[in-house]
Scaffold this motif. Sequence first.
Motif, PDB file in Angstrom:
ATOM      1  N   ARG A 125      49.633  28.072  38.284  1.00  0.00           N
ATOM      2  CA  ARG A 125      50.973  28.644  38.508  1.00  0.00           C
ATOM      3  C   ARG A 125      51.238  29.812  37.567  1.00  0.00           C
ATOM      4  N   ILE A 128      49.131  32.903  38.512  1.00  0.00           N
ATOM      5  CA  ILE A 128      49.639  33.535  39.739  1.00  0.00           C
ATOM      6  C   ILE A 128      50.937  34.280  39.453  1.00  0.00           C
ATOM      7  N   LYS A 132      51.356  38.323  39.978  1.00  0.00           N
ATOM      8  CA  LYS A 132      52.352  38.856  40.922  1.00  0.00           C
ATOM      9  C   LYS A 132      53.347  39.812  40.267  1.00  0.00           C
ATOM     10  N   ILE A 139      46.084  37.937  46.234  1.00  0.00           N
ATOM     11  CA  ILE A 139      45.333  36.953  45.466  1.00  0.00           C
ATOM     12  C   ILE A 139      44.668  36.001  46.449  1.00  0.00           C
ATOM     13  N   LEU A 141      42.898  32.338  46.226  1.00  0.00           N
ATOM     14  CA  LEU A 141      42.749  31.202  45.325  1.00  0.00           C
ATOM     15  C   LEU A 141      41.553  30.367  45.766  1.00  0.00           C
ATOM     16  N   PHE A 167      50.742  26.947  46.916  1.00  0.00           N
ATOM     17  CA  PHE A 167      50.787  28.284  46.341  1.00  0.00           C
ATOM     18  C   PHE A 167      51.030  29.389  47.358  1.00  0.00           C
ATOM     19  N   LEU A 169      49.016  31.038  49.325  1.00  0.00           N
ATOM     20  CA  LEU A 169      48.045  32.110  49.182  1.00  0.00           C
ATOM     21  C   LEU A 169      46.862  31.854  50.091  1.00  0.00           C
ATOM     22  N   THR A 171      43.494  30.731  50.650  1.00  0.00           N
ATOM     23  CA  THR A 171      42.830  29.731  49.810  1.00  0.00           C
ATOM     24  C   THR A 171      41.533  29.300  50.453  1.00  0.00           C
TER      25      THR A 171
END
Length: 172
Positions: A125, A128, A132, A139, A141, A167, A169, A171
């Motif tokens: 966290r 990230i 950002k 991103i 992950l 998240f 994102l 992934t």
Amino acid sequence: HDGKISKCKKLIDNAKIAGFDAVKLQISDPNESYYPNSPSFKTFKKYSLKIEDLKKIVKYAKKKKIVIFSTFGDLKSLKYQDKFQFPIIKVSSGLITNIPLIRKIAKKNKPIILSSGLAYLNDIRSAIKEIKKFNKKGIVLLVCTSLYPCKDKYINLSRVISFKKKFKLLTG
């Protein structure tokens, strides 16, 4: 590549033949990243590519039409991003708590691949959030393991879905 340019080129050739789109280098200054005479220091000191070799490898990868990018192990090594303009930067899970390095990487405004193998959820966290603040390129992950070899019972691929939801994102 064991610090050998010929072996690095062969690895790039093999990646291309196997259908890979990209290869990643790990660039680290042992004097900045490791305690002197530690096993990691000795390994990186012995096997790191010299700047002249890096130039040749980057040129070779471009000639082979394969994307080349890097993980930078420390702030000093990050200068190579400016020199080579890698299109992507990867952050290893072992460096996910190195917020000064993550901040400098984020400010390069390149897409970032973020590994999570050695990280706690709060570490992920924080990284990230820091990325950002400075980076709009995105991103990815990675759900990773830091057990080698990893037994099937520890892989837990459901974390990919969990991380993607948590998240929000890309992934994998």
